[in-house]
Design a protein around this motif. Structure first.
Motif, PDB file in Angstrom:
ATOM      1  N   ARG A  47       0.831  -1.200   0.000  1.00 47.02           N
ATOM      2  CA  ARG A  47       0.000   0.000   0.000  1.00 47.02           C
ATOM      3  C   ARG A  47       0.865   1.250   0.000  1.00 47.02           C
ATOM      4  O   ARG A  47       2.039   1.192   0.351  1.00 47.02           O
ATOM      5  N   SER A  48       0.260   2.374  -0.371  1.00 51.84           N
ATOM      6  CA  SER A  48       0.969   3.648  -0.227  1.00 51.84           C
ATOM      7  C   SER A  48      -0.007   4.674   0.323  1.00 51.84           C
ATOM      8  O   SER A  48      -1.226   4.488   0.238  1.00 51.84           O
ATOM      9  N   GLN A  49       0.540   5.735   0.888  1.00 51.17           N
ATOM     10  CA  GLN A  49      -0.305   6.778   1.461  1.00 51.17           C
ATOM     11  C   GLN A  49      -1.148   7.435   0.356  1.00 51.17           C
ATOM     12  O   GLN A  49      -0.667   7.636  -0.755  1.00 51.17           O
ATOM     13  N   LEU A  50      -2.403   7.773   0.687  1.00 48.48           N
ATOM     14  CA  LEU A  50      -3.256   8.481  -0.275  1.00 48.48           C
ATOM     15  C   LEU A  50      -2.802   9.936  -0.325  1.00 48.48           C
ATOM     16  O   LEU A  50      -2.762  10.611   0.702  1.00 48.48           O
TER      17      LEU A  50
ATOM     18  N   PHE B 183      -8.850   2.254   1.252  1.00 48.50           N
ATOM     19  CA  PHE B 183      -9.147   3.686   1.068  1.00 48.50           C
ATOM     20  C   PHE B 183      -9.611   4.300   2.376  1.00 48.50           C
ATOM     21  O   PHE B 183      -9.175   5.364   2.768  1.00 48.50           O
ATOM     22  N   ASP B 184     -10.495   3.576   3.057  1.00 47.42           N
ATOM     23  CA  ASP B 184     -11.039   4.095   4.325  1.00 47.42           C
ATOM     24  C   ASP B 184      -9.928   4.361   5.332  1.00 47.42           C
ATOM     25  O   ASP B 184     -10.056   5.240   6.184  1.00 47.42           O
ATOM     26  N   GLY B 185      -8.860   3.557   5.244  1.00 48.37           N
ATOM     27  CA  GLY B 185      -7.755   3.750   6.184  1.00 48.37           C
ATOM     28  C   GLY B 185      -6.772   4.818   5.735  1.00 48.37           C
ATOM     29  O   GLY B 185      -5.707   4.962   6.327  1.00 48.37           O
ATOM     30  N   GLY B 186      -7.120   5.570   4.665  1.00 48.53           N
ATOM     31  CA  GLY B 186      -6.238   6.647   4.217  1.00 48.53           C
ATOM     32  C   GLY B 186      -5.071   6.154   3.379  1.00 48.53           C
ATOM     33  O   GLY B 186      -4.061   6.834   3.259  1.00 48.53           O
TER      34      GLY B 186
END
Lengths: 301, 320
Positions: B68-71, B91-94
């Motif tokens: 994953r990567s930061q949004l 997505f919900d976790g940013g």
């Protein structure tokens, strides 16, 4: 065990007449294992014995120079190494004492009729079967000064378990006690269940006090098995690497195995670390020897 | 303890039972906390007071297996709606799931591979150790071996060596033959480690099989080899199963050799999981999820093994 009658290795035996002889089968069954262990355990040790007399560094291509006993002399006169030994001794003492007290205590509690005793015993034994590195790591969260559940339940405000150099070794030992007290419990339970009931009944008739019964009947009879647990755990605690390595990088928790690892695989002092490994090896073999003697003694009973 | 009980004894008994349950609760709390954290949303993993009641989510497991990567910017409503449920969780976790630019395939994290490596290496080394160990144990149990006790001590002592001590020369030797960071390299090390254990435990199990069984078979015209495979081995199966489970657990949990000898290709889960903590604020829900999946096989095996634990842990010295 030793007095057991062994099958004679008679090449003219009935079985040998048809199939392979007993002698062949014995060699076929035993030699591969011995050979495997010699190739992958003993030969490497001879290899590192040779390196222990050199200044070899595995990180460079420089050829190894023979330095004689220099590595051993340097190690034994290095105050930092003695520091590692004393940290290890302290760790072994705390953790084995803790395990014996908790484990034997649990065994005493369990040595009576309790509902679902089998299930409870198995559940209590669970921690010792788990990976020290992986579960040990999770204790970092439990020990967290800000949101760890240990501080919360003990009502300690932001107590630094792992960051405080004076406390970290105890914190590691606590995890070790949690994991291995069940082992002492398991062996103690076996010892306790072997104490003949009539001894307790006799003590009761004599109106012996509980303390007297414990010290004069229970403890002496459980002692040999408890001793096995203590020697085994001492040996394992002496070798501790995983737990301390994942939990802390404090100099005050640098156990021998960690010092050895750093010397060999971070500082790449291959020759020096081989010599160090030999010093540790001799100590471990000495403890193992005592352990096996005890195992055989208990086995013989 | 049968017989008449005084009120005092009954009271002691009750106190002991309560104490046992308290001890059990304390001993199991860390394991419970691992399980519970692995179903928490990230913001509930590190709260004061600790969160006990919460709505469980599998998002830690989704995150465990994906990269994953930061949004940087919030996804548009369309993007969000088009994403599968597990991607919405990320997505919900940013964060967002890293996908291959061209094919759009999800990039997996290293966990799945490490878990598979752990399985392959543990299973193969267990099979090797138990088969060789059983044969050797039979040899020691049934035939005269000169210096038997010394050989058995030698075999056991190889297991007692600290891993780092053995790892130094093995690392150098493996480097020469190219076995560092290979499955075979770890399999050999774990087989050697478990072999000594298997010999000791299996010798105890085979000693218990009456030799009259084989002798009867020999009289019936079996060869020694046939007698071993058709008479002794079936009798030793329970022991072999218990030994295998012990060997599997030891290999599965092993850390030091794996840390030193592997770094990527053949790395097992134990060195991988701690390497994910890194610096800064780790996502404890993901670590908990990884830990939980890793512990489940061992927990199941412990229950299957429960009647053999004593014997296994004492190298066969203490039997029930």
């Amino acid at each position: 065990m030793a007095s057991q009658v062994m099958t004679n290795l008679d090449p003219k035996s009935r079985a040998a007449a048809k199939g392979l002889s007993d002698l062949t089968i014995r060699n076929l069954f035993i030699i591969p294992t011995i050979a495997f262990l010699i190739i992958f355990n003993i030969f490497p040790l001879l290899y590192s014995l040779a390196y222990s007399f050199t200044d070899f560094r595995a990180s460079t291509n420089a050829p190894a120079n023979f330095v004689g006993l220099q590595n051993y002399r340097d190690l034994l006169s290095d105050p930092f190494i003695w520091k590692n030994f004393s940290i290890t001794a302290k760790y072994v003492l705390i953790s084995v004492t803790g395990q014996v007290l908790v484990g034997f205590g649990l065994a005493m509690l369990l040595n009576r009729s309790i509902p679902a005793k089998g299930l409870i015993t198995t559940l209590l034994l669970l921690p010792m079967m788990l990976s020290m590195a992986v579960v040990g790591l999770f204790w970092k969260l439990l020990y967290d000064p800000n949101f760890g559940i240990i501080n919360y339940f003990l009502g300690l405000d932001k107590f630094e378990w792992l960051a405080d150099p004076d406390v970290a070794l105890y914190a590691i030992a606590i995890v070790d006690i949690w994991m291995w007290a069940p082992f002492v419990m398991l062996l103690s339970l076996a010892g306790l269940s072997a104490v003949p009931k009539h001894l307790y009944e006799a003590a009761e008739i004599d109106r012996a006090s509980g303390i007297y019964t414990f010290f004069r009947i229970t403890l002496p009879l459980v002692a040999p098995i408890l001793m096995i647990a203590i020697i085994f755990r001492t040996m394992e605690a002496f070798k501790t690497f995983d737990l301390a390595y994942v939990l802390s990088s404090q100099p005050t928790t640098e156990l021998i195995a960690i010092r050895l690892y750093k010397m060999a695989f971070q500082e790449w002092q291959t020759g020096m670390s081989s010599a160090f490994a030999y010093i540790v090896l001799i100590m471990v073999v000495a403890i193992t020897n005592i352990y096996v003697k005890y195992l055989n003694k208990v086995k013989a009973r | 303890m049968a017989g008449v009980r005084t009120p005092r004894e009954i009271l002691t008994n009750r106190v002991a039972i309560v104490a046992v349950f308290v001890a059990l609760a304390i001993m199991l709390t860390p394991i419970y906390w691992i399980a519970s954290t692995s179903f928490k949303p990230r913001n509930l993993a590190t709260t004061i007071p600790p969160t006990v009641v919460f709505e469980p989510t599998v998002s830690p497991f989704v995150k465990l297996f994906t990269k994953r990567s930061q949004l940087r910017e919030q996804p548009t409503q369309e993007e969000y709606d088009a994403a599968p449920w597990w991607e919405q969780m990320v997505f919900d976790g940013g964060e967002k799931v890293v996908r291959n630019r061209r094919s759009g395939e999800v990039t997996m994290s290293g966990y799945g591979d490490r878990f598979t490596n752990s399985l392959i290496i543990s299973i193969v080394s267990t099979v090797l150790a138990v088969s060789m160990g059983t044969l050797t144990a039979y040899g020691f149990s049934r035939f005269k071996v000169a210096g038997e006790d010394d050989w058995l001590f030698f075999i056991l002592s190889t297991r007692m060596l600290p891993p780092v001590v053995v790892a130094i020369p093995m690392f150098l030797m493996y480097r020469v033959v190219g076995l560092n960071d290979t499955h075979l390299g770890l399999i050999i090390l774990y087989t050697a480690f478990n072999l000594s254990f298997a010999v000791w435990i299996m010798k105890g199990f085979i000693d218990e099989i009456p030799r009259e069984y084989e002798e009867a078979a020999l009289v019936d015209g079996y060869t020694r080899m046939q007698a071993f495979f058709k008479v002794v081995l079936p009798e030793a199966l329970t022991g072999m199963a218990a030994t295998a489970v012990f060997c599997f657990i030891t290999a599965w949990n092993e850390y030091a050799f794996a840390l030193i000898m592997t770094n990527r290709n053949a790395q097992t889960a134990p060195p991988y999981i701690p390497s994910q903590v890194g610096s800064g604020l780790p996502d404890w829900t993901v670590i908990a999820a990884g830990t939980l999946l890793f512990l489940i096989p061992v927990a199941i095996f412990t229950f299957l093994l429960r009647n053999h634990l004593l014997r296994g842990m004492s190298f066969g010295a203490i039997r029930k």
